[in-house]
Write an enzyme that holds these catalytic residues in place. Structure first.
Site, PDB file in Angstrom:
ATOM      1  N   GLU A  44       0.832  -1.207   0.000  1.00  0.00           N
ATOM      2  CA  GLU A  44       0.000   0.000   0.000  1.00  0.00           C
ATOM      3  C   GLU A  44       0.865   1.256   0.000  1.00  0.00           C
ATOM      4  OE1 GLU A  44      -2.903  -0.531   3.155  1.00  0.00           O
ATOM      5  OE2 GLU A  44      -3.962  -2.002   1.927  1.00  0.00           O
ATOM      6  N   GLU A  55      -1.547 -10.293  -6.021  1.00  0.00           N
ATOM      7  CA  GLU A  55      -1.510 -11.079  -7.260  1.00  0.00           C
ATOM      8  C   GLU A  55      -0.659 -10.383  -8.313  1.00  0.00           C
ATOM      9  OE1 GLU A  55      -4.074 -10.068  -5.452  1.00  0.00           O
ATOM     10  OE2 GLU A  55      -5.850 -11.299  -5.775  1.00  0.00           O
TER      11      GLU A  55
HETATM   12  N1  THU Z   1      -5.953  -6.571  -2.368  1.00  0.00           N
HETATM   13  C1  THU Z   1      -5.120  -7.493  -2.939  1.00  0.00           C
HETATM   14  O1  THU Z   1      -3.913  -7.513  -2.673  1.00  0.00           O
HETATM   15  N2  THU Z   1      -5.647  -8.374  -3.827  1.00  0.00           N
HETATM   16  C2  THU Z   1      -6.961  -8.414  -4.166  1.00  0.00           C
HETATM   17  O2  THU Z   1      -7.324  -9.129  -5.093  1.00  0.00           O
HETATM   18  C3  THU Z   1      -7.944  -7.627  -3.408  1.00  0.00           C
HETATM   19  C4  THU Z   1      -7.367  -6.467  -2.662  1.00  0.00           C
HETATM   20  C5  THU Z   1      -5.386  -5.607  -1.411  1.00  0.00           C
HETATM   21  C6  THU Z   1      -5.296  -4.199  -1.920  1.00  0.00           C
HETATM   22  C7  THU Z   1      -5.296  -3.415  -0.628  1.00  0.00           C
HETATM   23  O3  THU Z   1      -3.957  -3.338  -0.152  1.00  0.00           O
HETATM   24  C8  THU Z   1      -6.098  -4.265   0.338  1.00  0.00           C
HETATM   25  O4  THU Z   1      -6.174  -5.558  -0.253  1.00  0.00           O
HETATM   26  C9  THU Z   1      -7.494  -3.750   0.601  1.00  0.00           C
HETATM   27  O5  THU Z   1      -8.163  -3.520  -0.580  1.00  0.00           O
END
Ligand code: THU
Length: 137
Positions: A44, A55
């Site tokens: 993030e 992913e």
């Molecule tokens: N997130 C992922 O890493 N993969 C996904 O397919 C869904 C969302 C992460 C993005 C963000 O850091 C957190 O989950 C909340 O949305």
């Protein structure tokens, strides 16, 4: 490699999550056709939009190392400290990255709750009528 091993790698990749804003930790383990694994976690950012999903981190690591052929990806995610993780499905942007590099009829997405509970989907099930490089030919 069997899917249990891939699942273990996704679960341990989740521990590396950098998610101070959402506290939602995601792990992924991407299996190439040759049997190599690239892991990824969500990263993030204080400006929010630069955030990268687990992913895509795994795909971009692999593609930037020259990999182009993939069999499967295992994905898990849950709120930090959660006692009862649920199945975590890839977001739409990550599904679109998958269809760029993977055959939608073959590529498998393993959605994990825990080591004993997981579901396996073909990419075409999670991205029906997807737009792919084939559409530009
Ligand atoms: N997130 C992922 O890493 N993969 C996904 O397919 C869904 C969302 C992460 C993005 C963000 O850091 C957190 O989950 C909340 O949305």
């Amino acid at each position: 490699m069997d899917y249990k091993e891939l699942i273990k790698l996704a679960l341990s990749a989740k521990e590396k999550s950098y998610s101070p804003y959402s506290n939602f930790q995601v792990g992924a383990a991407l299996l190439t056709k040759e049997g190599k694994v690239y892991t990824g976690t969500n990263i993030e950012n204080a400006a929010y939009t630069p955030t990268n999903c687990a992913e895509r981190t795994a795909f971009f690591k692999a593609v930037s190392e020259g990999e182009r052929e993939f069999n499967a990806i295992a994905v898990c995610g849950s709120l930090k400290g959660s006692e009862e993780p649920d199945y975590c499905y890839p977001c739409g942007v990550c599904r679109q990255v998958m269809i760029e590099f993977c055959d939608k009829n073959d590529f498998e997405i393993i959605v994990i709750k825990d080591l004993e509970n997981y579901k396996v989907y073909k990419l075409k099930e999670l991205l029906p009528f997807g737009f792919s490089p084939l559409d530009l030919q």
